[in-house]
Design a protein around this motif. Structure first.
Motif, PDB file in Angstrom:
ATOM      1  N   VAL A  48     -24.617 -11.798 -30.629  1.00 50.28           N
ATOM      2  CA  VAL A  48     -25.757 -11.496 -31.292  1.00 50.28           C
ATOM      3  C   VAL A  48     -26.599 -10.543 -30.396  1.00 50.28           C
ATOM      4  N   PHE A  49     -26.678 -10.602 -28.962  1.00 50.15           N
ATOM      5  CA  PHE A  49     -27.475  -9.836 -28.270  1.00 50.15           C
ATOM      6  C   PHE A  49     -27.041  -8.364 -28.023  1.00 50.15           C
ATOM      7  N   ILE A  50     -25.719  -8.250 -28.025  1.00 50.65           N
ATOM      8  CA  ILE A  50     -25.220  -6.933 -27.865  1.00 50.65           C
ATOM      9  C   ILE A  50     -25.247  -5.932 -28.944  1.00 50.65           C
ATOM     10  N   LEU A  51     -24.832  -6.589 -30.244  1.00 52.35           N
ATOM     11  CA  LEU A  51     -24.728  -5.980 -31.439  1.00 52.35           C
ATOM     12  C   LEU A  51     -26.277  -5.886 -31.996  1.00 52.35           C
ATOM     13  N   GLY A  52     -27.148  -6.761 -31.618  1.00 57.83           N
ATOM     14  CA  GLY A  52     -28.686  -6.913 -32.015  1.00 57.83           C
ATOM     15  C   GLY A  52     -29.041  -5.820 -31.363  1.00 57.83           C
ATOM     16  N   GLY A  53     -28.770  -5.595 -30.063  1.00 55.43           N
ATOM     17  CA  GLY A  53     -29.366  -4.574 -29.254  1.00 55.43           C
ATOM     18  C   GLY A  53     -29.090  -3.011 -29.857  1.00 55.43           C
ATOM     19  N   GLU A  54     -27.829  -2.889 -30.169  1.00 57.27           N
ATOM     20  CA  GLU A  54     -27.102  -1.739 -30.884  1.00 57.27           C
ATOM     21  C   GLU A  54     -27.994  -1.374 -32.033  1.00 57.27           C
ATOM     22  N   HIS A  55     -28.167  -2.443 -32.967  1.00 58.58           N
ATOM     23  CA  HIS A  55     -28.756  -2.314 -34.270  1.00 58.58           C
ATOM     24  C   HIS A  55     -30.601  -1.747 -34.044  1.00 58.58           C
ATOM     25  N   LEU A  56     -31.048  -2.502 -33.107  1.00 58.59           N
ATOM     26  CA  LEU A  56     -32.419  -2.165 -32.922  1.00 58.59           C
ATOM     27  C   LEU A  56     -32.527  -0.563 -32.482  1.00 58.59           C
ATOM     28  N   LEU A  57     -31.565   0.020 -31.682  1.00 56.66           N
ATOM     29  CA  LEU A  57     -31.572   1.322 -31.247  1.00 56.66           C
ATOM     30  C   LEU A  57     -31.716   2.288 -32.414  1.00 56.66           C
ATOM     31  N   GLN A  58     -31.233   1.891 -33.692  1.00 63.97           N
ATOM     32  CA  GLN A  58     -31.139   2.685 -34.878  1.00 63.97           C
ATOM     33  C   GLN A  58     -32.390   2.416 -35.631  1.00 63.97           C
ATOM     34  N   GLY A  59     -33.329   1.403 -35.163  1.00 64.24           N
ATOM     35  CA  GLY A  59     -34.613   1.476 -35.989  1.00 64.24           C
ATOM     36  C   GLY A  59     -35.835   2.327 -35.530  1.00 64.24           C
ATOM     37  N   VAL A  60     -36.828   1.836 -36.194  1.00 67.70           N
ATOM     38  CA  VAL A  60     -38.172   2.588 -35.920  1.00 67.70           C
ATOM     39  C   VAL A  60     -38.451   2.581 -34.481  1.00 67.70           C
TER      40      VAL A  60
END
Length: 257
Positions: free
Chosen positions: A197-209
């Motif tokens: 959750v936290f590792i993949l979630g952090g990676e996803h957040l990097l691709q956001g605004v």
């Protein structure tokens, strides 16, 4: 969190534990199966290398191997089981090192999957323990005496047996193996899911605004902190599983209930 069909982040779920076969269409060629075989190889190679050139002044490798063995032998076998402990040391030692290695796979780069998060493996280990401690008890006390001890605890008023006997039978023959296996499975499953959750979630957040990108380092930092916490849980669960096995064996050897 957005769903995958919306083009967003797909939260980790139980589907991440259902790994496809590495090759072919065989359920016995999945990653968890290979990790279990790898653990056996690594454990064997490590302890053969550690004991191959044993000396009075141990090398670092020999010291590491002897420390693990001494921990299981003294703290988990001798101190719990008592004077008959030596005949159970091989099983307890194998159990501890096997569970620990497969748990640690969950935080090792490129492997990153705890084999004990697949419930079938803890079930099999609990079944081995179940058979061993019942066999030891039957051999030590006799089948009739052992069953009588379980079903009719001494010093209890007879009417209480109506309630107590079914509970004791369920505890010895169902609850013990289930709790032993499910405790290990649940901890490894939940820990790995949190890391995802936290590792993949952090990676996803990097691709956001930009606002989400500013939050992503906190997700990664929390994931790193959880990794160290998961290491502690992995070691603890290997210890608890082996300790409970030793306690069950000690109870099987005890002369009184």
């Amino acid at each position: 969190m957005l769903l995958a069909e919306d083009g967003g982040f797909k939260p980790p779920s139980t589907a991440d534990f259902e790994l496809p076969p590495v090759f072919g269409d065989n359920p016995y060629t999945t990653k968890p199966i290979f990790l279990v075989f790898l653990s056996v190889i690594l454990i064997s190679v490590f302890f053969i290398a550690a004991s191959r050139k044993a000396s009075i002044v141990p090398s670092k490798l020999q010291f590491a191997g002897e420390s693990i063995y001494s921990f299981v032998r003294n703290d988990l076998a001798r101190d719990v089981i008592g004077h008959e402990f030596m005949r159970f040391v091989p099983y307890l030692f194998t159990l501890f090192t096997f569970i620990l290695t497969n748990n640690l796979f969950g935080i090792i780069p490129f492997l990153q999957f705890p084999a004990m998060s697949r419930v079938s493996f803890p079930y099999v280990l609990a079944l081995f323990t179940f058979v061993i401690f019942h066999y030891v008890a039957i051999k030590h006390k006799g089948l009739i005496a052992y069953l009588k001890e379980i079903m009719f605890m001494p010093g209890v008023p007879k009417p209480v047996y109506i309630l107590l006997t079914p509970i004791e039978v369920a505890t010895y023959f169902l609850v013990r193996p289930l709790t032993l296996s499910l405790r290990l499975f649940a901890n490894m499953f939940a820990g790995h899911l949190l890391l995802l959750v936290f590792i993949l979630g952090g990676e996803h957040l990097l691709q956001g605004v930009i606002g989400l990108k500013l939050v992503s380092p906190f997700a990664f930092a929390f994931g790193i902190g959880l990794t160290f916490f998961e290491f502690m849980v992995q070691c603890l669960q290997a210890y608890i599983f082996t300790l409970l096995t030793a306690l069950y064996i000690a109870g099987a050897l005890a002369d009184e209930h």
